[in-house]
Design an enzyme around this catalytic site. Structure first.
Site, PDB file in Angstrom:
ATOM      1  N   ASN A 102       0.859  -1.179   0.000  1.00  0.00           N
ATOM      2  CA  ASN A 102       0.000   0.000   0.000  1.00  0.00           C
ATOM      3  C   ASN A 102       0.895   1.229   0.000  1.00  0.00           C
ATOM      4  O   ASN A 102       1.999   1.212   0.575  1.00  0.00           O
ATOM      5  CB  ASN A 102      -0.910   0.022   1.239  1.00  0.00           C
ATOM      6  CG  ASN A 102      -2.047   1.014   1.092  1.00  0.00           C
ATOM      7  OD1 ASN A 102      -3.057   0.719   0.446  1.00  0.00           O
ATOM      8  ND2 ASN A 102      -1.888   2.205   1.661  1.00  0.00           N
ATOM      9  N   ASN A 160     -14.309  -1.013  -9.677  1.00  0.00           N
ATOM     10  CA  ASN A 160     -15.469  -0.795 -10.550  1.00  0.00           C
ATOM     11  C   ASN A 160     -15.052   0.014 -11.773  1.00  0.00           C
ATOM     12  O   ASN A 160     -15.461   1.160 -11.950  1.00  0.00           O
ATOM     13  CB  ASN A 160     -16.588  -0.064  -9.799  1.00  0.00           C
ATOM     14  CG  ASN A 160     -17.533  -1.024  -9.112  1.00  0.00           C
ATOM     15  OD1 ASN A 160     -17.660  -2.180  -9.494  1.00  0.00           O
ATOM     16  ND2 ASN A 160     -18.199  -0.549  -8.077  1.00  0.00           N
ATOM     17  N   SER A 184     -18.394  -8.232  -6.179  1.00  0.00           N
ATOM     18  CA  SER A 184     -19.575  -7.697  -5.516  1.00  0.00           C
ATOM     19  C   SER A 184     -19.813  -8.397  -4.184  1.00  0.00           C
ATOM     20  O   SER A 184     -19.596  -9.595  -4.053  1.00  0.00           O
ATOM     21  CB  SER A 184     -20.822  -7.880  -6.399  1.00  0.00           C
ATOM     22  OG  SER A 184     -21.976  -7.413  -5.720  1.00  0.00           O
ATOM     23  N   LYS A 239     -20.295  -6.905 -14.256  1.00  0.00           N
ATOM     24  CA  LYS A 239     -20.400  -6.231 -12.953  1.00  0.00           C
ATOM     25  C   LYS A 239     -21.174  -4.922 -13.088  1.00  0.00           C
ATOM     26  O   LYS A 239     -21.982  -4.568 -12.218  1.00  0.00           O
ATOM     27  CB  LYS A 239     -19.005  -5.964 -12.385  1.00  0.00           C
ATOM     28  CG  LYS A 239     -18.987  -5.161 -11.078  1.00  0.00           C
ATOM     29  CD  LYS A 239     -19.810  -5.824  -9.986  1.00  0.00           C
ATOM     30  CE  LYS A 239     -19.499  -5.284  -8.603  1.00  0.00           C
ATOM     31  NZ  LYS A 239     -19.722  -3.863  -8.399  1.00  0.00           N
ATOM     32  N   HIS A 294     -24.749  -5.837 -13.273  1.00  0.00           N
ATOM     33  CA  HIS A 294     -25.148  -6.228 -11.917  1.00  0.00           C
ATOM     34  C   HIS A 294     -25.547  -4.999 -11.114  1.00  0.00           C
ATOM     35  O   HIS A 294     -26.590  -4.968 -10.458  1.00  0.00           O
ATOM     36  CB  HIS A 294     -23.988  -6.961 -11.231  1.00  0.00           C
ATOM     37  CG  HIS A 294     -24.127  -7.096  -9.738  1.00  0.00           C
ATOM     38  ND1 HIS A 294     -23.914  -6.038  -8.872  1.00  0.00           N
ATOM     39  CD2 HIS A 294     -24.447  -8.155  -8.956  1.00  0.00           C
ATOM     40  CE1 HIS A 294     -24.113  -6.434  -7.629  1.00  0.00           C
ATOM     41  NE2 HIS A 294     -24.432  -7.714  -7.649  1.00  0.00           N
ATOM     42  N   ASN A 295     -24.721  -3.958 -11.172  1.00  0.00           N
ATOM     43  CA  ASN A 295     -25.011  -2.755 -10.402  1.00  0.00           C
ATOM     44  C   ASN A 295     -26.243  -2.025 -10.926  1.00  0.00           C
ATOM     45  O   ASN A 295     -27.000  -1.433 -10.146  1.00  0.00           O
ATOM     46  CB  ASN A 295     -23.801  -1.823 -10.417  1.00  0.00           C
ATOM     47  CG  ASN A 295     -22.676  -2.321  -9.528  1.00  0.00           C
ATOM     48  OD1 ASN A 295     -22.616  -3.494  -9.193  1.00  0.00           O
ATOM     49  ND2 ASN A 295     -21.770  -1.437  -9.164  1.00  0.00           N
ATOM     50  N   GLU A 310     -29.081  -3.776  -9.520  1.00  0.00           N
ATOM     51  CA  GLU A 310     -29.124  -3.407  -8.103  1.00  0.00           C
ATOM     52  C   GLU A 310     -29.883  -2.089  -7.907  1.00  0.00           C
ATOM     53  O   GLU A 310     -30.703  -1.956  -6.991  1.00  0.00           O
ATOM     54  CB  GLU A 310     -27.693  -3.288  -7.593  1.00  0.00           C
ATOM     55  CG  GLU A 310     -27.509  -2.850  -6.166  1.00  0.00           C
ATOM     56  CD  GLU A 310     -26.041  -2.644  -5.859  1.00  0.00           C
ATOM     57  OE1 GLU A 310     -25.708  -1.557  -5.337  1.00  0.00           O
ATOM     58  OE2 GLU A 310     -25.223  -3.545  -6.149  1.00  0.00           O
TER      59      GLU A 310
END
Length: 482
Positions: free
Chosen positions: A39, A109, A135, A189, A192-193, A196
């Site tokens: 990091n 994302n 997700s 994805k 998918h969102n 959602e």
């Protein structure tokens, strides 16, 4: 280029240790993988090892060079940083340190077109790039998310077993599968969102109707909790019951009544609508949900019109509460189906457009657990697509029958809400989509006539082949436009 050091022993590396990255790294370690950590802010590496070092085998690093050197070849690195320029910056720093065949995984994302660009650029350098939709939020990242990876077959041979071990599992099957090349994973994805968004909008509208009918937040919570034991069982219905039951400690009032009614968005819902338009796939149920959020946040408009425009006062009179609950449950199931149908249609069209060969049954299967839209309904959808090549989910036998059995209740809910002045764009829009889909003739014929009148855009006829134009400003005779 670089080679691994003699000390290289990590199976997978994670760079970017905010909540999602940290929890995903812990998940990998819990599943028996040795995990390299990096990091930019060193304290995040140190804190993870200090707090959770007993969960598995971690290899901390103080630099990217040390991080890369700690990985077995082919090196596999998951990037968990902010999408966009931040991801590009990390890729640019890592690329000179890698060897041919190494694998970079973007778990954020990202827009699927960015993923396609990155995959092409890195492939030309001999590197594998995988866009993996993940997700499930921070809990899913730790306990088992739904993972939607794209990329090459070569990359998945190395990466797949690790991702599958970390994913949620249903009936012994991982909620993770290789979906196709380049941007396929991030596209799935994104959709998918979008689903959602639509699901949450329909749920919120159902609560609003219950509230207008006199249900308290706790009573509405009890309704959702009962629904979660049947056909509507899903993660979002489950947590709706929890949110509605939450009481604010300071005021003793339901928390939902104290939260500002402005829904935010991070972009994936908007992307879904934009790409649906680009692909020519109708997705109005998702669009209605996105625009409902935009409207909720438009304080200038709402400030000017709220309490000023004339309409019903939301009063529903003396309603049969049990009958209303039954109707609302049916309407919510139908709205969910319409959202899934339009989202899966987008995936089907994009798969053909980009030559991805995405299997829709597999998509529904890996959404069954781990992800935000996980629901009992997805097993039914997966089974239907596995058994036949469906042009749309709406004609799957069990789905078609389910919509048919519930559509009268759906109509009663919309009529009741509209009569009372309760806005239900998701429920009413999904019903309009259903009626449009089942219609044998649409008023688009008049639209084409109008377009021809003002712009000579031509039209086609039902009784003969070819394109035609009427001389509207002349003698109104018809001429061939071919």
């Amino acid at each position: 280029m670089s080679t691994s050091s003699p000390e290289a022993r990590a199976d997978i590396g994670v760079t970017g240790l905010a909540v999602m990255g940290r929890n995903l790294a812990r998940n990998f370690a819990r599943k028996g993988h040795t995990v390299a950590l990096h990091n930019r802010t060193q304290s995040r590496v140190d804190d993870l090892v200090k707090e959770f070092g007993d969960e598995g085998d971690f290899v901390p690093s103080t630099s990217l060079e040390e991080f890369v050197g700690s990985l077995k070849t082919p090196r596999t690195i998951v990037i968990m940083v902010k999408a966009g320029a931040g991801t590009d910056a990390v890729i640019d720093e890592l690329t000179p340190l890698l060897d041919e065949g190494d694998i970079l995984v973007d778990g954020g994302n990202a827009h699927f077109e960015d993923t396609r660009r990155r995959e092409k650029d890195l492939r030309e350098k001999g590197l594998n790039f995988v866009g993996a939709g993940i997700s499930g939020g921070e809990v899913g990242a730790l306990e088992g998310p739904s993972i939607m990876p794209g990329g090459s077959d070569e990359a998945y041979r190395t990466l797949g077993p690790i991702l599958e071990s970390a994913a949620a599992h249903v009936d012994g099957e991982p909620c993770c599968a290789h979906l196709g090349p380049d941007g396929a994973g991030h596209f799935v994805k994104m959709v998918h969102n979008g689903i959602e968004y639509a699901d949450m909008q329909a749920i919120a509208e159902v609560y609003d109707v219950l509230s207008a009918a006199g249900f308290t937040a706790q009573e509405a919570s009890d309704v959702f909790r009962r629904w979660n034991e049947g056909d509507l069982e899903s993660f979002l219905v489950e947590i709706t019951a929890d949110v509605l039951a939450q009481v604010d400690a300071g005021t003793g009032r339901p928390l939902v009544e104290l939260i500002r009614d402005e829904a935010e968005q991070k972009g994936t819902g908007r992307w879904t609508v934009q790409i649906a338009l680009d692909l020519g796939v109708p997705a109005p149920v998702i669009g209605d949900a996105v625009f409902a959020r935009s409207l909720s946040g438009d304080q200038e408009l709402r400030g000017a019109t709220g309490g000023v425009l004339v309409g019903p006062d939301r009063a529903m009179g003396d309603v049969d509460r049990d009958a209303l609950v039954d109707d609302l449950g049916a309407a919510l199931w139908c709205a969910k189906v319409m959202a899934y149908a339009q989202g899966l249609a987008m995936i089907r069209k994009a798969s053909a457009e980009y030559d991805w060969d995405v299997d829709v049954a597999t998509v529904a299967r890996i959404w069954r657990d781990g992800c935000i839209i996980r629901a009992r309904l997805l097993k039914q959808i997966s089974d239907e697509y596995a058994g036949q090549n469906l042009p749309t989910l709406l004609v799957a036998p069990s789905i078609k029958d389910g919509l048919g059995e519930r559509q009268e209740a759906w109509r009663r809910v919309v009529a009741t809400a509209v009569t009372a002045g309760v806005p239900v764009p998701g429920l009413s829009g999904s019903l309009a989509s259903y009626d449009t889909a089942r219609a044998t003739r649409l008023p688009a014929a008049l639209v084409q006539g109008l377009r021809d009148d003002f712009g000579a855009h031509t039209y086609r006829r039902t009784d003969k082949e070819g394109s035609f134009h009427t001389l509207w400003s002349g003698d109104r005779s018809e001429v061939s436009a071919d």
